[in-house]
Design an enzyme around this catalytic site. Structure first.
Site, PDB file in Angstrom:
ATOM      1  NE  ARG A  51      -1.563  -2.256   2.702  1.00  0.00           N
ATOM      2  CZ  ARG A  51      -1.641  -3.518   2.253  1.00  0.00           C
ATOM      3  NH1 ARG A  51      -2.692  -3.898   1.595  1.00  0.00           N
ATOM      4  NH2 ARG A  51      -0.684  -4.392   2.495  1.00  0.00           N
ATOM      5  CB  THR A  52       3.354   2.599   2.361  1.00  0.00           C
ATOM      6  OG1 THR A  52       2.584   2.073   3.439  1.00  0.00           O
ATOM      7  CG2 THR A  52       3.876   3.965   2.729  1.00  0.00           C
ATOM      8  CE  LYS A  80      26.500  -2.698  -5.959  1.00  0.00           C
ATOM      9  NZ  LYS A  80      26.430  -1.545  -6.876  1.00  0.00           N
ATOM     10  NE  ARG A 101       7.014   0.688   4.979  1.00  0.00           N
ATOM     11  CZ  ARG A 101       5.815   0.122   4.898  1.00  0.00           C
ATOM     12  NH1 ARG A 101       5.697  -1.145   4.564  1.00  0.00           N
ATOM     13  NH2 ARG A 101       4.734   0.821   5.146  1.00  0.00           N
ATOM     14  CG  HIS A 129       3.227   3.726   8.702  1.00  0.00           C
ATOM     15  ND1 HIS A 129       3.371   4.581   7.629  1.00  0.00           N
ATOM     16  CD2 HIS A 129       2.839   2.526   8.178  1.00  0.00           C
ATOM     17  CE1 HIS A 129       3.091   3.917   6.509  1.00  0.00           C
ATOM     18  NE2 HIS A 129       2.771   2.674   6.816  1.00  0.00           N
TER      19      HIS A 129
HETATM   20  N1   CP Z   1      -0.423  -0.159   5.786  1.00  0.00           N
HETATM   21  C1   CP Z   1       0.812  -0.386   5.266  1.00  0.00           C
HETATM   22  O1   CP Z   1       1.804   0.231   5.658  1.00  0.00           O
HETATM   23  O2   CP Z   1       0.825  -1.343   4.303  1.00  0.00           O
HETATM   24  P1   CP Z   1       2.131  -1.767   3.475  1.00  0.00           P
HETATM   25  O3   CP Z   1       3.082  -2.422   4.470  1.00  0.00           O
HETATM   26  O4   CP Z   1       1.638  -2.713   2.429  1.00  0.00           O
HETATM   27  O5   CP Z   1       2.736  -0.527   2.918  1.00  0.00           O
END
Ligand code: CP
Length: 305
Positions: A51-52, A80, A101, A129
């Site tokens: 999603r993100t 590396k 991320r 998040h």
């Molecule tokens: N909600 C969320 O962060 O989903 P993903 O890990 O798929 O990005």
């Protein structure tokens, strides 16, 4: 230059403005279709995502911009031995804004210290998040019509669940929110959230171990996955993973206008039999993620439409 690392990097007014902008984008998509023409978003994902990452990329594309990046550490020069700092410094030569991320808490913060462009934390370990939080707030606003005066039950892995930590920090700044924390004792919310957020600000909260005992009082239930990837011990994960499974029988005493949320991915926490229940808003929530990230990109790049 502003970065978004923690939800409290945004004031309540800034969050409200982003949500209002997202609502306008939903109503007037065409108006924004070239807003980021010539701009580039880099998605640096050292940890998996559906999603993100994809909603960030779709958001930039729908704003007329371009995207570049990688979807796993394995396909970057991290394999590396390149440091996060060097990676960010280099990518900030190629892009106007970076969504990052990383499995290590604090990595995006570190990246923001060396970056020449705005950095957005797209999830750091079990910590924060913030863009999921913006997604959640837009969803609550659309489902409930308000961001104040309701009771929210947060259920599942409240220890490692970064979406929960960020949502608590953001929502606790709105009026009249009562938090009910539903978890097994091993997965309780970290103590810093209790002392630094709830107690310090006199926020009403309650800790319970079953959803049944509080279901009739909830306006929103926010289910979460037990975060397998953060456990040190496989046996503990197996023992705890199915502690809470929301199904039709558990909703017997629920309010008729309950909102059932989940940041996704779901494993077993919500039975698929609920997917067609009008109260289930987790797929609408995923869609909201794209709109709110469009609004966030515009706001961080200071693009006025
Ligand atoms: N909600 C969320 O962060 O989903 P993903 O890990 O798929 O990005």
């Amino acid at each position: 230059m502003k970065h978004l690392i923690d939800p409290t990097d945004l004031t309540v007014k800034e969050i409200d403005d982003i949500i209002e902008l997202a609502l306008d984008i939903i109503e007037n998509k065409e108006k924004y279709s070239e807003a980021c023409k010539g701009k580039k978003l880099a998605t640096l994902f050292f940890e998996p995502s559906t999603r993100t990452r994809l909603s960030f990329e779709a958001a930039m594309m729908e704003l007329g911009g371009n995207v570049l990046g990688f979807s796993s550490a394995d396909s970057s020069s991290a394999t590396k031995g390149e440091s996060v700092g060097d990676t960010v410094k280099v990518v900030s030569c190629y892009a106007d804004i970076i969504a990052m991320r990383h499995p290590k808490e604090g990595a995006p913060l570190f990246g923001s210290m060396v970056s020449d462009v705005p950095i957005i934390n797209a999830g750091d370990g079990g910590h924060n998040h913030p863009t999921q939080t913006l997604t959640d707030l837009l969803t609550i606003k659309r489902e409930k019509g308000r961001l104040n005066n309701f009771t929210i039950g947060l259920c599942g892995d409240l220890k490692f669940g970064r979406t929960v930590h960020s949502l608590i920090k953001a929502l606790s700044r709105y009026e009249g929110i009562k938090f009910i924390l539903i978890s097994p004792k091993e997965l309780k919310v970290p103590s810093y959230i209790i002392t630094e957020v709830f107690e310090k600000n006199n926020i009403e909260y309650e800790e319970v171990t079953t959803m049944e005992e509080v279901m009739d009082r909830l306006d929103v239930i926010y289910m979460t996955r037990v975060q397998k990837e953060r456990f040190f011990n496989e046996a503990d994960y197996v023992r705890l993973k199915d502690t809470y499974i929301l199904d039709a029988s558990k909703l017997k005493n629920a309010k008729s206008d309950l909102s059932i949320m989940h940041p996704l991915p779901r494993v077993n926490e919500i039975s698929t039999e609920l997917d067609d229940d009008p109260r289930a808003c987790y797929f609408r929530q995923a869609l909201n993620g794209k709109f709110v990230r469009m609004a966030l990109i515009l706001s961080m790049l200071e693009v006025n439409v």
